[in-house]
Design an enzyme around this catalytic site. Structure first.
Site, mmCIF file in Angstrom:
data_model
loop_
_atom_site.group_PDB
_atom_site.id
_atom_site.type_symbol
_atom_site.label_atom_id
_atom_site.label_comp_id
_atom_site.label_asym_id
_atom_site.label_seq_id
_atom_site.Cartn_x
_atom_site.Cartn_y
_atom_site.Cartn_z
ATOM 1 N N SER A 12 -0.051 -7.271 -10.060
ATOM 2 C CA SER A 12 1.383 -6.949 -10.075
ATOM 3 C C SER A 12 1.823 -6.243 -8.793
ATOM 4 C CB SER A 12 1.702 -6.070 -11.297
ATOM 5 O OG SER A 12 0.910 -4.893 -11.278
ATOM 6 N N ALA A 15 3.040 -9.996 -4.169
ATOM 7 C CA ALA A 15 2.818 -11.439 -4.306
ATOM 8 C C ALA A 15 2.938 -11.863 -5.766
ATOM 9 C CB ALA A 15 1.440 -11.815 -3.750
ATOM 10 N N LYS A 34 -4.634 -4.552 -13.894
ATOM 11 C CA LYS A 34 -5.765 -3.786 -14.414
ATOM 12 C C LYS A 34 -5.464 -2.317 -14.655
ATOM 13 C CE LYS A 34 -8.487 -2.847 -10.225
ATOM 14 N NZ LYS A 34 -9.640 -3.320 -9.472
ATOM 15 N N ALA A 45 2.655 0.913 0.640
ATOM 16 C CA ALA A 45 3.015 0.443 1.985
ATOM 17 C C ALA A 45 4.043 1.376 2.607
ATOM 18 C CB ALA A 45 3.538 -0.982 1.927
ATOM 19 N N GLN A 46 3.833 1.681 3.870
ATOM 20 C CA GLN A 46 4.672 2.695 4.520
ATOM 21 C C GLN A 46 5.631 2.084 5.535
ATOM 22 O OE1 GLN A 46 2.160 5.726 6.250
ATOM 23 N NE2 GLN A 46 1.358 6.390 4.275
ATOM 24 N N GLY A 47 5.064 1.528 6.626
ATOM 25 C CA GLY A 47 5.842 1.166 7.814
ATOM 26 C C GLY A 47 6.995 0.233 7.524
ATOM 27 N N GLU A 113 6.513 -1.446 15.694
ATOM 28 C CA GLU A 113 5.102 -1.140 15.430
ATOM 29 C C GLU A 113 4.236 -1.842 16.469
ATOM 30 O OE1 GLU A 113 3.899 -1.405 11.282
ATOM 31 O OE2 GLU A 113 5.848 -0.684 10.654
ATOM 32 N N HIS A 228 -7.393 0.385 10.149
ATOM 33 C CA HIS A 228 -6.173 1.015 10.672
ATOM 34 C C HIS A 228 -6.579 2.243 11.466
ATOM 35 C CE1 HIS A 228 -2.201 2.740 10.952
ATOM 36 N NE2 HIS A 228 -1.673 1.723 10.301
ATOM 37 N N ARG A 274 -4.024 -3.129 16.435
ATOM 38 C CA ARG A 274 -4.837 -2.133 15.721
ATOM 39 C C ARG A 274 -6.314 -2.171 16.063
ATOM 40 N NH1 ARG A 274 -1.872 -2.614 9.841
ATOM 41 N NH2 ARG A 274 0.018 -1.695 10.668
ATOM 42 N N HIS A 334 -8.474 -1.110 6.064
ATOM 43 C CA HIS A 334 -7.066 -1.156 5.655
ATOM 44 C C HIS A 334 -6.670 -2.486 5.041
ATOM 45 C CE1 HIS A 334 -2.850 -0.101 5.779
ATOM 46 N NE2 HIS A 334 -2.556 -1.114 6.571
ATOM 47 N N ARG A 369 -4.351 -8.965 11.740
ATOM 48 C CA ARG A 369 -2.965 -9.063 11.261
ATOM 49 C C ARG A 369 -2.024 -8.197 12.091
ATOM 50 N NH1 ARG A 369 0.092 -5.858 7.670
ATOM 51 N NH2 ARG A 369 -1.747 -4.633 7.095
HETATM 52 P P1 FAD Z 1 -1.421 -5.589 -4.184
HETATM 53 O O1 FAD Z 1 -0.108 -5.023 -3.864
HETATM 54 O O2 FAD Z 1 -2.611 -4.781 -3.824
HETATM 55 O O3 FAD Z 1 -1.470 -5.869 -5.748
HETATM 56 C C1 FAD Z 1 -2.673 -6.277 -6.360
HETATM 57 C C2 FAD Z 1 -2.512 -6.171 -7.851
HETATM 58 O O4 FAD Z 1 -3.605 -6.776 -8.521
HETATM 59 C C3 FAD Z 1 -2.456 -4.743 -8.369
HETATM 60 O O5 FAD Z 1 -1.466 -4.698 -9.375
HETATM 61 C C4 FAD Z 1 -3.837 -4.530 -8.986
HETATM 62 O O6 FAD Z 1 -3.885 -3.565 -9.997
HETATM 63 C C5 FAD Z 1 -4.096 -5.919 -9.533
HETATM 64 N N1 FAD Z 1 -5.501 -6.241 -9.730
HETATM 65 C C6 FAD Z 1 -6.518 -6.183 -8.844
HETATM 66 N N2 FAD Z 1 -7.666 -6.604 -9.411
HETATM 67 C C7 FAD Z 1 -7.358 -6.937 -10.690
HETATM 68 C C8 FAD Z 1 -8.112 -7.425 -11.782
HETATM 69 N N3 FAD Z 1 -9.426 -7.654 -11.693
HETATM 70 N N4 FAD Z 1 -7.487 -7.650 -12.952
HETATM 71 C C9 FAD Z 1 -6.162 -7.402 -13.093
HETATM 72 N N5 FAD Z 1 -5.396 -6.936 -12.091
HETATM 73 C C10 FAD Z 1 -5.986 -6.709 -10.901
HETATM 74 N N6 FAD Z 1 1.701 -4.072 4.770
HETATM 75 C C11 FAD Z 1 2.893 -4.277 5.384
HETATM 76 O O7 FAD Z 1 3.293 -5.420 5.595
HETATM 77 N N7 FAD Z 1 3.659 -3.218 5.744
HETATM 78 C C12 FAD Z 1 3.276 -1.926 5.542
HETATM 79 O O8 FAD Z 1 4.009 -0.994 5.870
HETATM 80 C C13 FAD Z 1 2.020 -1.692 4.924
HETATM 81 N N8 FAD Z 1 1.574 -0.424 4.725
HETATM 82 C C14 FAD Z 1 0.427 -0.238 4.021
HETATM 83 C C15 FAD Z 1 0.024 1.059 3.724
HETATM 84 C C16 FAD Z 1 -1.102 1.287 2.946
HETATM 85 C C17 FAD Z 1 -1.533 2.698 2.635
HETATM 86 C C18 FAD Z 1 -1.844 0.178 2.464
HETATM 87 C C19 FAD Z 1 -3.053 0.394 1.611
HETATM 88 C C20 FAD Z 1 -1.462 -1.113 2.779
HETATM 89 C C21 FAD Z 1 -0.332 -1.342 3.562
HETATM 90 N N9 FAD Z 1 0.080 -2.626 3.892
HETATM 91 C C22 FAD Z 1 1.268 -2.818 4.527
HETATM 92 C C23 FAD Z 1 -0.629 -3.793 3.367
HETATM 93 C C24 FAD Z 1 0.139 -4.306 2.140
HETATM 94 O O9 FAD Z 1 0.624 -3.217 1.389
HETATM 95 C C25 FAD Z 1 -0.728 -5.164 1.237
HETATM 96 O O10 FAD Z 1 -1.460 -6.084 1.978
HETATM 97 C C26 FAD Z 1 0.159 -5.925 0.245
HETATM 98 O O11 FAD Z 1 0.989 -5.026 -0.431
HETATM 99 C C27 FAD Z 1 -0.704 -6.714 -0.718
HETATM 100 O O12 FAD Z 1 0.117 -7.212 -1.750
HETATM 101 P P2 FAD Z 1 -0.558 -8.051 -2.908
HETATM 102 O O13 FAD Z 1 0.525 -8.379 -3.861
HETATM 103 O O14 FAD Z 1 -1.355 -9.143 -2.340
HETATM 104 O O15 FAD Z 1 -1.617 -7.027 -3.566
HETATM 105 C C1 SIN Z 2 1.604 1.178 8.654
HETATM 106 O O1 SIN Z 2 2.649 1.658 8.216
HETATM 107 O O2 SIN Z 2 1.044 1.563 9.691
HETATM 108 C C2 SIN Z 2 0.969 0.076 7.901
HETATM 109 C C3 SIN Z 2 1.672 -1.159 8.217
HETATM 110 C C4 SIN Z 2 0.851 -2.361 7.873
HETATM 111 O O3 SIN Z 2 -0.260 -2.253 7.373
HETATM 112 O O4 SIN Z 2 1.336 -3.452 8.155
#
Ligand code: FAD
Ligand code: SIN
Length: 517
Positions: A12, A15, A34, A45-47, A113, A228, A274, A334, A369
């Site tokens: 959730s 994506a 989960k 996510a911050q930036g 960035e 990162h 990075r 990261h 990335r």
């Molecule tokens: P996620 O958002 O990680 O969601 C995964 C989901 O799957 C979660 O709900 C989790 O609980 C669930 N899940 C996992 N395993 C299971 C399982 N076995 N069974 C059931 N559920 C499960 N990217 C940017 O573009 N800009 C930013 O500013 C940025 N800042 C970031 C800052 C931080 C601190 C971090 C950690 C990442 C950042 N990123 C950023 C990267 C970005 O946030 C992630 O790559 C992106 O949000 C991933 O989205 P997702 O939907 O693929 O996965």
């Molecule tokens: C950050 O805010 O530096 C994270 C941005 C990203 O992972 O794309």
């Protein structure tokens, strides 16, 4: 508990939620997640989120920056989709009410960035992910065709006649269940927790990569893990991310003598990509024998505290003033550029199984990335995967890559490691700087552990901690052996024994496969 729907979404984050909203137009959707549904990398996510909407920007320029960061390995068609469709999906978020910061004229304020040639990053202060997760979560909550099942850890894909038909799950109270659906989307996010030092929350254990690989799906490019550069490094404090947007607004990396050192390593200085910044920091820290720091002391303190309230608060809790003090930083795992191999519509190599977001690999990020392209990827490719799932399209040809077939042995050692031991090994031997002896040691140890974990899974199937360790070991092994195989340095993958990029032999993606199929 058994549940059934037309579509199953596992995860959730951005994506999974974006995909579910589209899927609900075509049938009943189950989301398995989960933990608390708000717990995801997305929420941290911050930036911000990159999109070519500025007056000095264009999809072509965004593509150029993305490909340059990707160090020769981006799949151009995937980049093209990302940069051209991105503005439309970001516009949709704005229409739905995303509270992005605005400039004096009321237009979305654009941040800068590393490795972006123009200001291109929409943001909500320094908590952009929280705002996007709030928005998408509330729309999902209001859609009666979507059912969210939380505290449901998906453990294995259900395969019927070579086709994915859903997933098995366990709850924290060890209850077991099955979610069945005609089409399944893996949106389980990243694998930062495979490493001891990481910005990622506890959920990011690479479950999707491990589950898909065990079912026989192809995974690709897993050697490319982004570290990162600027993560808070204070003893006893969590490894909290200090957004690259800080450097985008003028923050500088300094050494213990107060010297801004990045220009000595890279022409782009503090805003180099990075991988380059992380390695320069490691070299500087080794050379001086002291930590390195992020300094904002030359910027307007009111601006700093207003623009970055969350980061300022976390620093204050550690006794540091973000606007005045040198903040100790070091790199941490990261983001995983590789993942479950998909085409541009999220189709994996297994019929019935789709993947989108960080768990997937379309090749859009290549070997490294570009900042803020990941939230955008989750939106764009989440929506595209949903469209393909609704159209029930047949499996299509995947992008060409070398396939290495191997197996994780069922027999191995008897000792299941602690999660800490496995993560520590990954950090020491498969971290920012790699070389053959460490990689060989890691692969051998992980292979042994994988055997013990596989035996444990059969006898203690509903033990959630064992499941967590299992994902860390399986995803870790796939990452380590990919890193051992790639005998060159490129993007985020740096080997001291092969320090140069080698286009002649390695300008290619390498897939891996374990399990059945
Ligand atoms: P996620 O958002 O990680 O969601 C995964 C989901 O799957 C979660 O709900 C989790 O609980 C669930 N899940 C996992 N395993 C299971 C399982 N076995 N069974 C059931 N559920 C499960 N990217 C940017 O573009 N800009 C930013 O500013 C940025 N800042 C970031 C800052 C931080 C601190 C971090 C950690 C990442 C950042 N990123 C950023 C990267 C970005 O946030 C992630 O790559 C992106 O949000 C991933 O989205 P997702 O939907 O693929 O996965
Ligand atoms: C950050 O805010 O530096 C994270 C941005 C990203 O992972 O794309």
């Amino acid at each position: 508990m058994d549940v059934r729907g037309d579509f199953l979404v596992i995860g959730s984050g951005i994506a999974g939620l974006r995909a579910a909203l589209s899927l609900a137009e075509g049938g009943d959707v189950i989301i398995l997640t989960k933990a608390d549904p708000r717990e995801s990398n997305t929420g941290y996510a911050q930036g911000g989120i990159a999109a070519a909407i500025g007056p000095d920007d264009s999809p072509e320029l965004h593509a150029r920056d993305t490909m340059a960061a990707g160090d020769g390995l981006c799949v151009p068609e995937a980049v093209d989709v990302l940069v051209r469709e991105g503005p439309r999906y970001v516009g949709e978020l704005i229409d739905w009410g995303a509270a992005f910061d605005r400039d004096a004229d009321g237009r979305p304020a654009l941040g800068r960035e590393g490795a972006h040639s123009v200001r291109r990053v929409l943001h909500a202060r320094d908590a952009t992910g929280r705002e996007i997760a709030r928005l998408l979560g509330s729309r999902v909550g209001g859609d009666r065709r979507i059912r969210v099942v939380d505290d449901a850890l998906a453990t294995d894909l259900v395969m019927t006649g070579g086709r994915c038909a859903g997933a098995a799950f366990v709850t924290t109270s060890a209850a077991r269940g099955t979610a069945l659906a005609g089409r399944t989307l893996l949106a389980t996010g990243g694998a930062g927790q495979v490493f001891r030092e990481t910005t990622n929350p506890a959920i990011a254990t690479g479950d999707g990569i491990a589950m898909a690989a065990r079912a026989g799906a192809r995974v690709v490019d897993l050697e490319f893990v982004q570290f990162h550069p600027t993560v808070l490094d204070v003893e006893g404090a969590p490894r909290f991310l200090l957004s690259e947007a800080l450097r985008g607004e003028g923050a500088r990396l300094i050494n213990n003598a107060g010297e801004a050192f990045m220009q000595r390593y890279e022409p782009a200085g503090d805003l180099a990509s990075r991988d380059l910044v992380s390695r320069a920091m490691v070299r500087e820290a080794e050379g001086t024998g002291s930590p390195v720091y992020l300094s904002l002391a030359h910027l307007d303190p009111d601006f700093v505290r207003q623009r970055f309230p969350t980061i300022a608060r976390v620093c204050a809790a550690g006794g540091l003033d973000l606007a005045r003090d040198p903040i100790p930083v070091s790199p941490a795992a990261h983001y995983v550029m590789g993942g479950v191999e998909t085409d541009l519509d999220g189709r994996t190599s297994l019929p019935g199984l789709f993947a989108a977001g960080e768990v997937a690999c379309t090749g859009v990020h290549g070997a490294n990335r570009l900042a803020s392209n990941s939230l955008l990827e989750g939106l764009v490719f989440g929506a595209r995967a949903a469209a393909a799932m609704k159209a029930a399209s047949r499996p299509a040809a995947l992008p060409a890559s070398d396939v290495v077939e191997d197996t994780v042995p069922d027999k191995g050692g008897d000792t299941v490691p602690s999660a800490y031991d496995a993560r520590d090994l990954m950090w020491r031997d498969v971290g920012v700087v790699r070389a053959r002896p460490g990689l060989e040691r890691a692969v051998a140890q992980l292979q042994e552990w994988a055997g013990a974990v596989a035996a444990g899974r059969r006898s203690r199937g509903s033990d959630q901690e064992l499941r967590r360790i299992s994902s860390i070991v399986t995803a870790g092994l796939l990452i380590a052996r990919a890193a051992l195989r790639r005998a060159e340095s490129r993007g985020a993958h740096f080997r001291t024994d092969f320090p140069s990029r080698d286009d002649l032999h390695w300008k290619k993606h390498v897939s891996d496969r374990i399990g059945r199929a």
